[in-house]
Design an enzyme around this catalytic site. Structure first.
Site, PDB file in Angstrom:
ATOM      1  N   ASP A   1      48.696  43.774  41.827  1.00  0.00           N
ATOM      2  CA  ASP A   1      47.827  43.907  40.662  1.00  0.00           C
ATOM      3  C   ASP A   1      48.087  45.280  40.049  1.00  0.00           C
ATOM      4  OD1 ASP A   1      45.706  43.416  38.933  1.00  0.00           O
ATOM      5  OD2 ASP A   1      44.509  42.495  40.520  1.00  0.00           O
TER       6      ASP A   1
ATOM      7  N   ASP B   1      46.802  43.911  34.537  1.00  0.00           N
ATOM      8  CA  ASP B   1      45.355  43.873  34.357  1.00  0.00           C
ATOM      9  C   ASP B   1      44.947  44.210  32.915  1.00  0.00           C
ATOM     10  OD1 ASP B   1      42.591  44.211  35.845  1.00  0.00           O
ATOM     11  OD2 ASP B   1      42.792  45.954  34.537  1.00  0.00           O
TER      12      ASP B   1
ATOM     13  N   GLU C   1      46.601  39.328  32.628  1.00  0.00           N
ATOM     14  CA  GLU C   1      45.188  39.032  32.416  1.00  0.00           C
ATOM     15  C   GLU C   1      44.901  39.341  30.959  1.00  0.00           C
ATOM     16  OE1 GLU C   1      40.770  40.228  34.056  1.00  0.00           O
ATOM     17  OE2 GLU C   1      42.171  41.765  33.467  1.00  0.00           O
TER      18      GLU C   1
ATOM     19  N   HIS D   1      38.838  36.105  41.419  1.00  0.00           N
ATOM     20  CA  HIS D   1      37.894  37.075  41.978  1.00  0.00           C
ATOM     21  C   HIS D   1      36.821  37.511  40.986  1.00  0.00           C
ATOM     22  CE1 HIS D   1      40.710  39.362  39.649  1.00  0.00           C
ATOM     23  NE2 HIS D   1      39.907  40.415  39.704  1.00  0.00           N
ATOM     24  N   ASP D   2      36.936  37.103  39.728  1.00  0.00           N
ATOM     25  CA  ASP D   2      35.957  37.498  38.715  1.00  0.00           C
ATOM     26  C   ASP D   2      35.030  36.351  38.319  1.00  0.00           C
ATOM     27  OD1 ASP D   2      36.850  40.137  38.501  1.00  0.00           O
ATOM     28  OD2 ASP D   2      38.327  39.642  36.958  1.00  0.00           O
TER      29      ASP D   2
HETATM   30  C1  BGC Z   1      39.522  42.846  36.973  1.00  0.00           C
HETATM   31  C2  BGC Z   1      38.081  42.988  37.338  1.00  0.00           C
HETATM   32  C3  BGC Z   1      37.685  44.444  37.146  1.00  0.00           C
HETATM   33  C4  BGC Z   1      38.016  44.906  35.733  1.00  0.00           C
HETATM   34  C5  BGC Z   1      37.722  46.362  35.513  1.00  0.00           C
HETATM   35  C6  BGC Z   1      39.604  43.282  35.527  1.00  0.00           C
HETATM   36  O1  BGC Z   1      40.706  42.972  34.922  1.00  0.00           O
HETATM   37  O2  BGC Z   1      39.982  41.519  37.139  1.00  0.00           O
HETATM   38  O3  BGC Z   1      37.848  42.593  38.659  1.00  0.00           O
HETATM   39  O4  BGC Z   1      36.316  44.600  37.356  1.00  0.00           O
HETATM   40  O5  BGC Z   1      39.361  44.662  35.491  1.00  0.00           O
HETATM   41  O6  BGC Z   1      38.167  47.164  36.509  1.00  0.00           O
END
Ligand code: BGC
Length: 564
Positions: free
Chosen positions: A98, A200, A259, A332-333
């Site tokens: 990630d 991310d 993402e 996970h979210d």
């Molecule tokens: C992650 C979350 C995280 C957020 C901020 C997102 O892309 O998937 O789990 O809370 O980033 O850190």
């Protein structure tokens, strides 16, 4: 489309803190993951995605990274990771990490140096902006609530920008030296044997550096969700990522999955496909239907099969001519899909098998999230003290501030909290379900002692063994190409309790039919067929008719030359 090494594969996501603890500190770790590699391999998955494992103070469970080249000591060491990469490779599994590149932890060296003053060379790696008359530069609201601006300690009217917690300062992607550092970082990990990355929060890197703010949204407090600014500026994102790709993962043939929340449909062609910025993007359309224009969990509707189906059908059709998408049921979210998308009487093993079937044959690179293959449902939280997640805690406050009682706010979390996905994976019926010999960092699922891996291994009809059959079918001979990149043709959407689609390619044709109603149904197929796999015994094909029992799904091969 050019055929890359990752095409046709099924991926598995693990949340390392909750996967398997090897040293009794109650937190899952890399050695635990190594120990369970045979289990992961037994699922048939070939890409393993790990949530962040880097050094982190833990303001957002590892998404606040203080050193991108070190492993969080709670999770393990670099040597452990090297071993995981090597052992996974022996089993034909590639590891992806990630990569959080739109912000760092406030404990990161760069941010600490940036704080030293205006002349610090790292100052421009972040956003430091003056407010006026004690007010922050604009009215944008963080993804976790509250202003995106935090006052710089000891400086009057000076703020830094953060889109999540205040411990996660946003990075300035318009700084060329910073972008070079990111390419170096990615190449460093690729040299270590990492096969790719989940990137991310990719839509967050774009900024209007005049910080004009936006008209207040429906929350009603004068602020506006930062996501709206992303949407406005989204067209700037592809060129930033093309540059990163060119200098790092592109020439190395690495796999990247983005993402991309709030991704504008008309930009998709720039994000996926051979020339796109990434190998693929997660499909969050269903999730966005839940969240869109709503001020918080308290205003979110519960999911339905229709929401899941319509979201996926939209994205499948949109991406088919362009490249591959990455379908998910959960991550996970999000809460557990069986609890979230299904109705009360279906939140069980039978429902999990049916939902797994209609998910698994979608076009693209499917990602299974740990525990999904067991049919895990939401965990029941008895009090707010049992919740760890920073976002859930904010949403609890948000709900009580909007007139909900504490009991109601907790009930809202019991539907929507991210912690449902984060409770430790139950392995067996020993204390703490075999996850740890210590005290688990987060409570275990209420049914962990019966709903666990060991129990399901013994049962040929378990959700776990059914998932193995789903993955095996997805990868069987010419079906692999058919299911990964063949045509996707949606079936009728007239019935909200049915998800029906057709897949065609590589000389094969199949119809996937899910009956989520409470009655047996008869479906007209496009040709004569035979059942390849079904989630319940009550399924039969006679000629062109499929009869399917309630809460059941089937994969039917349409026999060559017998379709219309
Ligand atoms: C992650 C979350 C995280 C957020 C901020 C997102 O892309 O998937 O789990 O809370 O980033 O850190």
């Amino acid at each position: 489309m050019h055929k890359a090494w990752w095409q046709g594969k099924v991926a598995y996501q693990i949340y390392p803190r909750s996967f398997k603890d090897s040293n009794g500190d109650g937190i899952g770790d890399l050695r635990g993951t190594i120990e369970k590699l045979p289990y992961i391999a037994s699922l048939g998955v070939e890409i393993l995605y790990l949530n962040p494992i880097f050094a982190s103070p833990g303001a957002d469970n590892g998404y606040d990274i203080s050193d991108y080249r070190k492993i969080n000591p709670q999770v393990g060491t670099l040597a452990d990771l090297d071993e995981l990469i090597a052992r996974a490779k022996e089993r034909g599994i590639s590891i992806i990490l990630d990569m959080v590149l739109s912000y760092t932890s406030c404990e990161h060296e760069l941010f600490k140096r940036a704080l030293l003053g205006r002349k610090a060379p790292e100052r421009d790696f972040y956003y430091f902006v003056r407010g006026s008359n004690g007010r922050p530069p604009d009215n944008l609201r963080s993804f976790f609530g509250g202003s995106v601006w935090e006052r710089v300690p000891g400086e009057e009217d000076l703020y830094y920008l953060h889109y999540f917690t205040k411990e996660q300062p946003e990075l300035n992607w318009y700084n060329e030296r910073l972008r070079e550092r990111m390419s170096d970082l990615i190449n460093w990990w690729l040299d270590r044997g990492i096969a790719g990355f989940r990137l991310d929060a990719i839509m967050n890197v774009v900024k209007d550096r005049t910080f004009p703010g936006l008209p207040p949204d429906e929350l009603g407090d004068g602020s506006c969700a930062a996501a709206r600014m992303n949407a406005k500026l989204a067209a700037q994102a592809p060129s930033l990522y093309q540059e990163l790709k060119k200098h790092s993962y592109g020439p190395r043939g690495a796999f990247t999955v983005a993402e991309a929340f709030g991704l504008n449909d008309n930009l998709l062609d720039q994000f996926i496909g051979d020339e796109g910025c990434f190998s693929t993007v997660f499909d969050f359309t269903a999730r966005e239907t839940i969240e869109k224009n709503r001020p918080g969990y308290y205003a979110y509707p519960k999911g339905t099969l229709k929401i899941y189906r319509d979201g996926n059908f939209h994205m499948q059709q949109l991406t088919s001519p362009l490249g591959l998408v990455a379908p998910i049921l959960e991550n996970h979210d999000e809460p557990r899909a069986v609890s979230f998308y299904l109705e009360e009487g279906q939140q069980n093993a039978q429902g999990a098998r049916a939902l797994g079937t209609v998910f698994m044959f979608l076009r693209g690179i499917p990602f299974i999230y740990q525990g999904q293959e067991l049919g895990l449902t939401n965990t029941h939280f008895d009090s707010i003290e049992e919740i760890d997640d920073v976002q859930s805690k904010n949403e609890y406050r948000n709900a009580t501030a909007h007139g909900f009682t504490k009991e109601q706010a907790l009930a809202i979390l019991n539907v929507h909290s991210r912690d449902h996905a984060r409770t430790p994976l139950p392995w067996d019926d020993s204390p703490h379900a075999g996850f740890t010999t210590g005290r688990p960092w987060l409570k275990l699922h209420q049914d962990a002692l019966s709903l666990n891996v060991a129990a399901q291994e013994q049962d040929p009809g378990s959700v776990l063994n059914y998932y193995r059959a789903l993955v095996a079918l997805r990868k069987r001979g010419a079906w692999q190409e058919c299911f990964c990149s063949g045509d996707f043709i949606p079936g009728s959407t007239a019935d909200d309790h049915v998800m029906h689609y057709l897949r065609k390619g590589a000389g094969k044709c199949a119809e996937i039919v899910g009956n989520f109603s409470t009655k047996e149904r008869v479906f007209e197929l496009s040709g004569e067929g035979r059942i390849l796999l079904c989630s319940i015994p009550e399924a039969r094909v006679e000629g062109r008719r499929l009869t399917l029992g309630a809460t059941g799904a089937a994969v039917v091969e349409i026999l060559p030359g017998r379709s219309s």
